[in-house]
Design a protein around this motif. Structure first.
Motif, mmCIF file in Angstrom:
data_model
loop_
_atom_site.group_PDB
_atom_site.id
_atom_site.type_symbol
_atom_site.label_atom_id
_atom_site.label_comp_id
_atom_site.label_asym_id
_atom_site.label_seq_id
_atom_site.Cartn_x
_atom_site.Cartn_y
_atom_site.Cartn_z
ATOM 1 N N VAL A 217 0.838 -1.204 0.000
ATOM 2 C CA VAL A 217 0.000 0.000 0.000
ATOM 3 C C VAL A 217 0.871 1.250 0.000
ATOM 4 C CG1 VAL A 217 -1.766 1.272 1.250
ATOM 5 C CG2 VAL A 217 -1.850 -1.217 1.177
ATOM 6 N N LEU A 218 1.894 1.286 0.846
ATOM 7 C CA LEU A 218 2.760 2.463 0.910
ATOM 8 C C LEU A 218 3.522 2.671 -0.395
ATOM 9 C CD1 LEU A 218 4.203 2.203 4.544
ATOM 10 C CD2 LEU A 218 2.164 3.392 3.732
ATOM 11 N N HIS A 219 4.032 1.586 -0.990
ATOM 12 C CA HIS A 219 4.754 1.710 -2.255
ATOM 13 C C HIS A 219 3.823 2.165 -3.377
ATOM 14 C CE1 HIS A 219 8.787 0.282 -1.252
ATOM 15 N NE2 HIS A 219 8.234 -0.632 -0.460
ATOM 16 N N ARG A 220 2.564 1.694 -3.358
ATOM 17 C CA ARG A 220 1.618 2.096 -4.397
ATOM 18 C C ARG A 220 1.291 3.590 -4.296
ATOM 19 N NH1 ARG A 220 -1.948 -1.357 -3.330
ATOM 20 N NH2 ARG A 220 -3.436 -0.098 -2.144
ATOM 21 N N VAL A 221 1.059 4.060 -3.063
ATOM 22 C CA VAL A 221 0.764 5.484 -2.876
ATOM 23 C C VAL A 221 1.962 6.337 -3.280
ATOM 24 C CG1 VAL A 221 0.224 7.258 -1.179
ATOM 25 C CG2 VAL A 221 -0.929 5.055 -1.064
ATOM 26 N N ALA A 222 3.153 5.920 -2.870
ATOM 27 C CA ALA A 222 4.354 6.689 -3.210
ATOM 28 C C ALA A 222 4.566 6.738 -4.716
ATOM 29 C CB ALA A 222 5.568 6.079 -2.517
ATOM 30 N N ALA A 223 4.332 5.626 -5.403
ATOM 31 C CA ALA A 223 4.505 5.612 -6.859
ATOM 32 C C ALA A 223 3.510 6.538 -7.541
ATOM 33 C CB ALA A 223 4.345 4.180 -7.374
ATOM 34 N N ARG A 224 2.269 6.556 -7.082
ATOM 35 C CA ARG A 224 1.265 7.424 -7.688
ATOM 36 C C ARG A 224 1.622 8.896 -7.513
ATOM 37 N NH1 ARG A 224 -2.861 5.665 -5.023
ATOM 38 N NH2 ARG A 224 -3.073 7.367 -3.531
ATOM 39 N N LEU A 225 2.027 9.282 -6.311
ATOM 40 C CA LEU A 225 2.377 10.677 -6.070
ATOM 41 C C LEU A 225 3.711 11.042 -6.714
ATOM 42 C CD1 LEU A 225 1.244 11.062 -2.348
ATOM 43 C CD2 LEU A 225 0.049 11.782 -4.402
ATOM 44 N N ARG A 226 4.602 10.070 -6.832
ATOM 45 C CA ARG A 226 5.873 10.316 -7.510
ATOM 46 C C ARG A 226 5.652 10.610 -8.989
ATOM 47 N NH1 ARG A 226 8.003 5.666 -6.658
ATOM 48 N NH2 ARG A 226 8.730 6.109 -4.523
ATOM 49 N N ASN A 227 4.707 9.909 -9.593
ATOM 50 C CA ASN A 227 4.390 10.173 -11.001
ATOM 51 C C ASN A 227 3.747 11.544 -11.173
ATOM 52 O OD1 ASN A 227 5.329 7.650 -11.718
ATOM 53 N ND2 ASN A 227 3.316 6.670 -11.523
ATOM 54 N N GLY A 228 2.968 11.985 -10.172
ATOM 55 C CA GLY A 228 2.343 13.299 -10.266
ATOM 56 C C GLY A 228 3.327 14.427 -10.077
ATOM 57 N N SER A 229 4.433 14.202 -9.368
ATOM 58 C CA SER A 229 5.474 15.212 -9.149
ATOM 59 C C SER A 229 6.831 14.566 -9.372
ATOM 60 C CB SER A 229 5.378 15.794 -7.735
ATOM 61 O OG SER A 229 4.107 16.367 -7.504
ATOM 62 N N PRO A 230 7.227 14.416 -10.642
ATOM 63 C CA PRO A 230 8.472 13.679 -10.934
ATOM 64 C C PRO A 230 9.702 14.319 -10.303
ATOM 65 C CG PRO A 230 7.139 14.006 -12.916
ATOM 66 C CD PRO A 230 6.543 14.856 -11.851
ATOM 67 N N GLY A 231 9.674 15.620 -10.044
ATOM 68 C CA GLY A 231 10.851 16.280 -9.511
ATOM 69 C C GLY A 231 11.055 16.086 -8.019
ATOM 70 N N LYS A 232 10.089 15.478 -7.312
ATOM 71 C CA LYS A 232 10.182 15.309 -5.857
ATOM 72 C C LYS A 232 10.346 13.831 -5.527
ATOM 73 C CE LYS A 232 7.711 19.511 -4.573
ATOM 74 N NZ LYS A 232 6.652 20.117 -3.731
ATOM 75 N N VAL A 233 11.481 13.514 -4.920
ATOM 76 C CA VAL A 233 11.811 12.125 -4.605
ATOM 77 C C VAL A 233 11.013 11.667 -3.389
ATOM 78 C CG1 VAL A 233 13.663 10.539 -3.988
ATOM 79 C CG2 VAL A 233 14.110 12.440 -5.561
ATOM 80 N N ILE A 234 10.460 10.454 -3.476
ATOM 81 C CA ILE A 234 9.726 9.842 -2.364
ATOM 82 C C ILE A 234 10.324 8.471 -2.125
ATOM 83 C CG2 ILE A 234 7.497 9.099 -1.469
ATOM 84 C CD1 ILE A 234 6.158 11.000 -3.409
ATOM 85 N N THR A 235 10.797 8.221 -0.910
ATOM 86 C CA THR A 235 11.344 6.913 -0.552
ATOM 87 C C THR A 235 10.452 6.247 0.479
ATOM 88 O OG1 THR A 235 12.727 7.816 1.226
ATOM 89 C CG2 THR A 235 13.673 7.758 -0.998
ATOM 90 N N VAL A 236 10.412 4.917 0.445
ATOM 91 C CA VAL A 236 9.575 4.139 1.362
ATOM 92 C C VAL A 236 10.449 3.106 2.051
ATOM 93 C CG1 VAL A 236 7.617 2.569 1.588
ATOM 94 C CG2 VAL A 236 7.521 4.468 -0.047
ATOM 95 N N ASP A 237 10.379 3.068 3.367
ATOM 96 C CA ASP A 237 11.090 2.071 4.167
ATOM 97 C C ASP A 237 10.067 1.376 5.053
ATOM 98 O OD1 ASP A 237 12.794 0.516 5.626
ATOM 99 O OD2 ASP A 237 13.694 2.173 6.763
ATOM 100 N N GLU A 271 10.489 11.185 2.927
ATOM 101 C CA GLU A 271 10.807 9.848 3.439
ATOM 102 C C GLU A 271 9.600 9.272 4.175
ATOM 103 O OE1 GLU A 271 14.122 10.553 5.934
ATOM 104 O OE2 GLU A 271 15.491 11.070 4.281
ATOM 105 N N VAL A 272 9.141 8.105 3.729
ATOM 106 C CA VAL A 272 8.021 7.397 4.356
ATOM 107 C C VAL A 272 8.586 6.165 5.049
ATOM 108 C CG1 VAL A 272 5.792 6.300 3.996
ATOM 109 C CG2 VAL A 272 6.503 8.183 2.507
ATOM 110 N N THR A 273 8.390 6.099 6.360
ATOM 111 C CA THR A 273 8.887 4.953 7.128
ATOM 112 C C THR A 273 7.751 4.349 7.944
ATOM 113 O OG1 THR A 273 9.532 6.355 8.993
ATOM 114 C CG2 THR A 273 11.201 5.931 7.306
#
Length: 360
Positions: A217-237, A271-273
């Motif tokens: 779930v966390l990786h899916r949300v991060a990927a969706r928002l990452r695609n909406g803002s390609p210039g902002k890095v989102i990491t999931v741990d 960073e999402v942990t």
């Protein structure tokens, strides 16, 4: 029977019991007197007449004294019941005076430390909670009205300007685009308000709708928002095997709001942990921006609050409020703080799914 005042009912019960007690006492007194007379054997002549006269006198005295005692005891019981219930009647009158226009009224607490005083204290506590809830709802309605008024006014202005003077196709297209943006904002605001209404109270989440594994779930949300803002890095741990007793769609919305808030008001990377915290799972979203203003931290999850009061952003101030409502509905917690190394951290803590349910 229920319409009879309580003091009358209590007095009637006391009178019935008192009547039985006095009747029994009179019967025992008369029986003992006659037994005492019989101990002297069978009397004849004048002695028998004297015994009968004494017995008759005792009967007359009992028939005179016992009703008087009964009446006096009943009157005393009525006065005592009325005095004992007088504070209750006073509280009833004061409670009847409390309305939605006078929610600040409170009941007088008797100086006695008995059940009546504890009842008054409990009722005052209830009135305080109701006043808090009423003030909260009034503030919510006022804020919602304010938020709705702005896009509605802009939408009306765009339509009026488009209709007032003849315009070419380009101008009409620009007016429609602007009206469409304001309509989208209205739709989003209405959906957010409906979601708040559904999640603003604690409910019991069904195990079947809970999240058996947080990581996807966390990786899916991060990927969706990452695609909406390609210039902002989102990491999931997030380690595998973490679970949460909350519906997937609500968890998706809560995490989306946390990450989106970090994207809007912070700087990359975001960073999402997630980690296990006893019987709970804690998720944190950190950005590397300037952090929350110190005076805003306590209100970060309030409705319609924004650190940037100039409203240079397009948000309505409901994102973190919805996340807080989702956490409360699931029996979880939430909060925010500024990281010592810079940036803001917003977090939620949710009950973990029981092992037996997670393994199904």
């Amino acid at each position: 029977m229920n319409r009879i005042p309580l003091r009358i009912r209590l007095t009637a019960i006391f009178a019935a019991v008192m009547g039985l007690v006095l009747a029994g006492a009179g019967y025992l007194t008369l029986s003992r007197f006659r037994e005492a007379q019989s101990e002297y054997g069978t009397a004849t002549g004048v002695a028998r007449e004297a015994q009968q006269a004494a017995s008759d006198d005792l009967v007359r005295e009992l028939l005179t004294a016992l009703p008087i005692v009964f009446v006096l005891a009943t009157i005393g019981a009525y006065l005592l019941a009325a005095a004992a219930l007088r504070p209750v009647e006073r509280m009833r009158t004061q409670a009847a005076a409390v309305t939605e226009d006078t929610p600040e009224y409170r009941l007088d607490v008797p100086p006695s430390r008995d059940e009546i005083a504890r009842l008054a204290t409990t009722l005052n506590g209830m009135l305080t909670r109701l006043q808090t809830a009423l003030d909260h709802e009034r503030l919510f309605v006022a804020d919602a009205s304010h938020e709705l008024r702005t896009p509605l006014s802009l939408l009306r202005t765009e339509i009026e300007l488009a209709l007032r003077h003849p315009r070419d196709a380009a101008e009409l297209h620009a007016a429609l685009v602007s009206a469409h943006e304001e309509t989208e904002r209205l739709v989003q605001l209405a959906e957010d308000l409906l979601l708040l209404a559904r999640t603003d109270r604690r409910d019991t989440t069904a195990v079947g709708s809970a999240v058996p594994d947080l990581a996807p779930v966390l990786h899916r949300v991060a990927a969706r928002l990452r695609n909406g803002s390609p210039g902002k890095v989102i990491t999931v741990d997030c380690p595998a095997g973490l679970t949460a007793a909350v519906p997937v769609d609500r968890l998706d919305r809560a995490v989306t709001n946390l990450i989106h808030n970090a994207q809007q008001h912070g700087r990359a990377p975001v960073e999402v942990t997630a980690h296990c915290d006893g019987e709970r799972v804690r998720m944190e979203v950190r950005d590397h921006g300037p952090g929350f203003p110190p005076d805003f931290l306590l209100h970060a999850f309030d409705r319609f609050t924004q650190a940037d009061r100039s409203r240079s952003t397009s948000g309505t101030g409901l994102g973190l409020a919805i996340t807080a409502a989702i956490a409360r509905a699931a029996g979880g917690q939430y909060g925010a703080y500024n990281h010592p190394d810079g940036g803001a951290v917003a977090w939620i803590s949710l009950p973990a799914l029981p092992r037996s349910a997670a393994s199904v």
